[in-house]
Design an enzyme around this catalytic site. Sequence first.
Site, PDB file in Angstrom:
ATOM      1  N   ASP A   1      13.073 -44.309  21.490  1.00 25.80           N
ATOM      2  CA  ASP A   1      12.139 -45.448  21.421  1.00 25.80           C
ATOM      3  C   ASP A   1      12.376 -46.176  20.099  1.00 25.80           C
ATOM      4  OD1 ASP A   1      10.139 -47.214  22.047  1.00 25.80           O
ATOM      5  OD2 ASP A   1       8.485 -45.829  21.727  1.00 25.80           O
TER       6      ASP A   1
ATOM      7  N   GLU B   1       2.968 -34.903   7.726  1.00 29.46           N
ATOM      8  CA  GLU B   1       3.210 -35.183   6.313  1.00 29.46           C
ATOM      9  C   GLU B   1       2.893 -36.650   6.013  1.00 29.46           C
ATOM     10  OE1 GLU B   1       7.362 -35.651   3.722  1.00 29.46           O
ATOM     11  OE2 GLU B   1       7.438 -35.197   5.867  1.00 29.46           O
ATOM     12  N   TRP B   2       2.260 -36.908   4.882  1.00 25.92           N
ATOM     13  CA  TRP B   2       2.040 -38.286   4.444  1.00 25.92           C
ATOM     14  C   TRP B   2       3.299 -38.788   3.744  1.00 25.92           C
ATOM     15  CZ3 TRP B   2      -1.167 -42.200   5.222  1.00 25.92           C
ATOM     16  CH2 TRP B   2      -1.084 -43.298   4.359  1.00 25.92           C
TER      17      TRP B   2
END
Length: 306
Positions: free
Chosen positions: A212, A100-101
Site C-alpha cells: 500500500d 514506537e513514537w
Amino acid sequence: METSGASTAVAVEGACRAVGLGSSDIQSVRSVGGGCINQGTALRTTRGDFFLKWNGRADHRFFGVEAEGLGALAASGSVRVPSVIAASGPGDEAAWLLLEWIEEGRPGRAGWFRLGRELAALHRDAGPGGPDARFGWSGDNVIGSLPQPNGWNDDWAGFWAERRIRPLARELRERGAFSAAQANIVEAVAERADELLGPAAAADGPSLLHGDLWSGNVLFARGGGPVLIDPAVYVGHREVDLAMADLFGGFSGAFREAYADAWPLQPGHLRRRPAYQLYPLLVHARLFGGGYAASAATAARAALGG
C-alpha cells in the site's frame, strides 16, 4: 454510541494495561492523525513516548494483521518500520495498536534516495518462503479498511486476477458502481494477466511487498531516514509497489533514480504499470466512490493498450 473521548480512554487504558503502565505513568494524551480510517494518539508516559492508533468499529484482528505485516518488513532488515509494542486482543473493548513514537523530520534528496535503495533491497527478499517462495500470504489481511484475500499461488498472474482484480470488480458491479462496459474491460485485463504480467514477474521472481505504498504511508524520521507505515504486506511482483508509488504522486525523482540504480526494472514496465494501478483504483472505487470507477476502467484500457 461512544464518544471519541470515551473511545480514546478505552484504547489508552487497554494499551497501558498490556504493557504494565498505570494511570500515574501517563503524562499526556494528545490526538494526532491516524489516517483516513483510524484515530491516533500521541501517548507520553514515564517510560517514553508511543503512538497509539485505534478503531472503535474494528475487531482485534484488524490491527493484528498490521502488526504481522510490520514484523515481516522489519524482519527483512531492509527498511525501517515502527516497532510494534503491543496490540489489542479478543478481550479488548476497542481494537488498538501501540507503536514506537517516531519524531518526524523533513525529507531531503538523500532521504528519498535512501528509500529507493532500501525498497529495492526489500524487494530482493522473497519473504517467509525464501528462495522457494510462492506468491501471496499465509492469511488474509486488509488494505485500508477492506479485506485483502491472499493464500498462496505458484502463478503470479492467476493470483493477481483471482485475488486482487476480480473480487473487487465483481463487488463494484453488484453494488451498481460499475457499468457493464466498465466491468467487461476490467475482466479483459484479468483474462490477459498471464500475457501482460507473467513474463516480467517470472524474470524478477517473488518479492516481499509493502502493498500500500502511497506517499501517506512514508514518513521521514528526524535526521531524514525513511520509515514505512500502514502496510498491506504480501509476496508479489515488485512492480506493484512502484506502480502505486507513481499513481498518486508525492515521491521524489531521487527515489526512482535510486531504485533503478539498485535494481533496474524489466523492459516494458511502463506498459505494465496501468495493470498494477488497477487494483488500488478498484480499492478506492469501493471505499470512496466518486470518479475512481471511471479511473479504474481507464487504467484497464491502458493496460490492454487502448
